[in-house]
Design a protein around this motif. Structure first.
Motif, PDB file in Angstrom:
ATOM      1  N   UNK A  49       0.413  -1.289   0.086  1.00 36.95           N
ATOM      2  CA  UNK A  49      -0.145   0.185  -0.051  1.00 36.95           C
ATOM      3  C   UNK A  49       0.567   1.297  -0.189  1.00 36.95           C
ATOM      4  N   UNK A  50       2.090   1.576  -0.464  1.00 34.75           N
ATOM      5  CA  UNK A  50       2.845   2.800  -0.593  1.00 34.75           C
ATOM      6  C   UNK A  50       3.099   3.314   0.674  1.00 34.75           C
ATOM      7  N   UNK A  51       3.601   2.146   1.970  1.00 34.48           N
ATOM      8  CA  UNK A  51       4.215   2.559   2.670  1.00 34.48           C
ATOM      9  C   UNK A  51       4.129   1.433   4.094  1.00 34.48           C
ATOM     10  N   UNK A  52       5.347   1.416   4.819  1.00 34.28           N
ATOM     11  CA  UNK A  52       5.325   0.739   6.577  1.00 34.28           C
ATOM     12  C   UNK A  52       6.402   1.446   7.320  1.00 34.28           C
ATOM     13  N   UNK A  53       6.606   1.179   8.836  1.00 33.59           N
ATOM     14  CA  UNK A  53       7.097   2.214   9.196  1.00 33.59           C
ATOM     15  C   UNK A  53       7.866   0.677  10.192  1.00 33.59           C
ATOM     16  N   UNK A  54       9.403   0.730  10.221  1.00 34.09           N
ATOM     17  CA  UNK A  54       8.975  -0.655  11.186  1.00 34.09           C
ATOM     18  C   UNK A  54      10.956  -0.256  11.979  1.00 34.09           C
ATOM     19  N   UNK A  55      10.943  -0.465  12.908  1.00 31.57           N
ATOM     20  CA  UNK A  55      11.681  -0.819  13.919  1.00 31.57           C
ATOM     21  C   UNK A  55      13.594  -0.486  13.452  1.00 31.57           C
ATOM     22  N   UNK A  56      14.295   0.630  14.230  1.00 31.17           N
ATOM     23  CA  UNK A  56      15.536   0.820  13.246  1.00 31.17           C
ATOM     24  C   UNK A  56      16.352  -0.570  13.774  1.00 31.17           C
ATOM     25  N   UNK A  57      16.419  -1.609  15.186  1.00 30.08           N
ATOM     26  CA  UNK A  57      16.803  -2.445  15.325  1.00 30.08           C
ATOM     27  C   UNK A  57      16.266  -3.755  14.070  1.00 30.08           C
ATOM     28  N   UNK A  58      14.674  -3.532  14.044  1.00 31.79           N
ATOM     29  CA  UNK A  58      14.517  -4.910  12.885  1.00 31.79           C
ATOM     30  C   UNK A  58      14.937  -4.272  11.619  1.00 31.79           C
ATOM     31  N   UNK A  59      15.203  -3.292  11.172  1.00 32.17           N
ATOM     32  CA  UNK A  59      16.130  -3.037   9.772  1.00 32.17           C
ATOM     33  C   UNK A  59      17.690  -3.194   9.851  1.00 32.17           C
ATOM     34  N   UNK A  60      18.241  -3.005  10.824  1.00 31.78           N
ATOM     35  CA  UNK A  60      19.596  -4.216  10.906  1.00 31.78           C
ATOM     36  C   UNK A  60      19.672  -5.440  11.278  1.00 31.78           C
ATOM     37  N   UNK A  61      18.246  -5.855  11.332  1.00 30.39           N
ATOM     38  CA  UNK A  61      18.436  -7.354  11.007  1.00 30.39           C
ATOM     39  C   UNK A  61      17.660  -7.401  10.007  1.00 30.39           C
ATOM     40  N   UNK A  62      16.784  -6.872   9.116  1.00 35.08           N
ATOM     41  CA  UNK A  62      16.882  -7.256   7.868  1.00 35.08           C
ATOM     42  C   UNK A  62      17.838  -6.950   6.380  1.00 35.08           C
ATOM     43  N   UNK A  63      19.175  -6.548   7.329  1.00 35.63           N
ATOM     44  CA  UNK A  63      19.785  -5.835   6.500  1.00 35.63           C
ATOM     45  C   UNK A  63      20.901  -7.093   6.472  1.00 35.63           C
ATOM     46  N   UNK A  64      21.214  -7.994   7.728  1.00 34.73           N
ATOM     47  CA  UNK A  64      21.511  -9.196   7.624  1.00 34.73           C
ATOM     48  C   UNK A  64      21.207 -10.624   7.613  1.00 34.73           C
TER      49      UNK A  64
END
Length: 497
Positions: A363-378
């Motif tokens: 739908x054009x946009x989501x919000x996630x935590x910074x901690x999850x962003x780092x986990x998604x990177x890995x």
């Protein structure tokens, strides 16, 4: 005389041993009698078991009948072509088996330890990237593995030819985006990461003047927090004659919010913006509390979102809590299937992917935590690229065991009929998709003007959302039968990417 004494000793020995022999015989008799009595009573209380007649040798069912050899099975024990041999499934199966805790317990444990930490460990990437490459080596020539490859749409062919590559140099980036106006050791409360294209200057300008304001932003009712903004772009090589690179350099010098990589900016390459953003965040903005990732054609009520995020942080136990490590919210789509309509830009052939999609935020946009962003990177280092960006994020979440939160205030298909014309309608939402720059400017002005009258308005709830669930996400038509939306991921018409 000696012979006489020997005879009497034998007589005395027999007289002494005779009672012992008799007593021993009596004990044996009593023991046998007791055992026999117990066996008889047991047999009377329960019927005797029927002995099972077993074959001398077990013979498995099969095709051959050979006296000396066991028959071979009628079908293979291991599926040699899982998911019908679809290319992406085959590539991903190779790496999933490598990290399977049963098949590879030691390897799985090492890499799960890396995923549980928040530090960007370079050893992890060095070990993961060769594993991804090994899958391509095992498959061989990708184009020859897909049926009728030359007949597929050009964007699908281009994606398959380049899906093994994900490291692109940065052409333009903002300087110290997350280090200005923030105390040392802290990051912004919210980073707005907005996907756009080079020529969409009007969209970016409307965002800068409305919901994308950078700096200290007050909440709708709370104190708000520091907000940073960055626009994510690839490179439109076919438009190089317009000298758009010079314009983007000038735009970044003026606003300091352009992040551009040297890859072809196309719809199927939107996934690269997610992957490259996560890697960039881990180095340049690792302390961001929350990240909004969305398109440049949405309207976001940033002040209300800041209030919502502070509330969620408190409820989850604060920054760094287990709840924050798995936090993602948006309009969650479940049990979706690939689009098999060849004429649409979302077409995914069954020779490339088979199966359902995991839950993902669209739908054009989501919000996630910074901690999850780092986990998604890995975790993204062990998930092959997929041409639909929202689905790819869902695939990464699935391997992390994270379930995104559905919130009806994120509108995928706009308001239900007549709801959007109400005075305080836009005060009940956090995000709405498909708004032009002129509409964003007008609606934002109305939202600011109606703050007092709509101060008691609450966000939309699941009960209010039920009417929109009746919409067919693959084909929405108006009263005259004209197709309005042909995008199962909430985008219609010419998406701004």
């Amino acid at each position: 005389m000696a012979r006489y004494h020997c005879r009497w000793r034998r007589v005395l020995l027999c007289l002494c041993c005779a009672p012992c022999v008799l007593v021993g015989s009596l004990c044996v008799y009593v023991t046998l009698a007791v055992c026999y009595g117990m066996t008889t009573s047991t047999s009377l209380s329960s019927p005797a078991p029927i002995p099972q007649i077993l074959p001398e040798n077990f013979i498995a069912p099969g095709l051959t009948r050979n006296v000396y050899l066991a028959p071979h099975p009628t079908s293979s024990f291991w599926d040699l072509k899982p998911h019908g041999g679809a290319l992406w499934n085959r590539l991903q199966l190779h790496i999933d088996r490598h990290y399977n805790p049963i098949l590879m317990p030691k390897s799985s444990k090492v890499h799960n330890d890396h995923l549980d930490t928040n530090n960007n460990n370079s050893n992890y990437f060095q070990f993961s990237l060769p594993t991804l490459s090994a899958g391509f080596s095992e498959i061989g020539n990708l184009t020859s593995q897909m049926e009728h490859f030359q007949e597929l749409p050009l964007q699908m062919q281009m994606f398959v030819n380049s899906m093994h590559f994900r490291d692109y140099p940065v052409l333009i980036e903002p300087a110290k985006l997350c280090g200005r106006g923030i105390r040392k050791g802290q990051g912004p409360l919210l980073l707005l990461a907005i996907k756009t294209q080079g020529l969409n200057f009007e969209n970016r300008q409307a965002i800068r003047q409305t919901w994308g304001w950078a700096g200290r932003v007050a909440g709708a009712t709370g104190k708000g927090g520091v907000v940073r903004r960055v626009f994510l772009l690839g490179k439109n090589h076919e438009e190089s004659h317009v000298d758009i690179s010079e314009l983007l350099q000038l735009e970044n010098r003026h606003y300091g919010d352009i992040l551009q990589w040297d890859f072809h900016d196309s719809f199927f390459n939107l996934t690269l913006k997610d992957v490259l953003l996560w890697d960039w965040l881990s180095t340049h903005c690792p302390l961001a509390r929350f990240v909004f990732k969305g398109d440049d054609d949405v309207l976001l009520r940033t002040p209300a979102l800041l209030d919502y995020l502070r509330e969620q942080t408190i409820q989850s136990g604060g920054p760094g809590s287990e709840g924050m490590k798995v936090f993602m919210v948006g309009d969650v789509i479940r049990a979706a299937v690939p689009n098999r309509v060849n004429s649409t830009k979302y077409f995914i052939p069954d020779s490339f992917y088979k199966g359902l999609y995991p839950p993902y935020g669209g739908g054009g946009g989501v919000v996630y935590s910074g901690e999850l962003a780092l986990r998604l990177n890995r975790i993204s280092r062990r998930v092959h690229l997929y041409p639909i960006d929202d689905v790819y994020v869902g695939m990464c979440l699935h391997r992390l065991g994270v379930h995104p939160i559905h919130h009806p205030a994120f509108l995928t298909f706009d308001f239900p009929k007549k709801e959007g014309v109400e005075q305080c309608a836009y005060h009940t939402i956090l995000l709405v998709h498909k708004r032009s720059p002129a509409q964003v400017m007008k609606l934002w002005s109305e939202i600011m003007r109606n703050q007092t009258e709509c101060s008691n308005t609450i966000l939309r709830t699941e009960k209010e959302k039920k009417n929109t669930l009746l919409i067919d996400p693959f084909s929405v038509k108006d009263n005259e039968g004209q197709e309005l939306l042909t995008d199962p991921w909430g985008r219609s018409g010419n998406s701004a990417l």
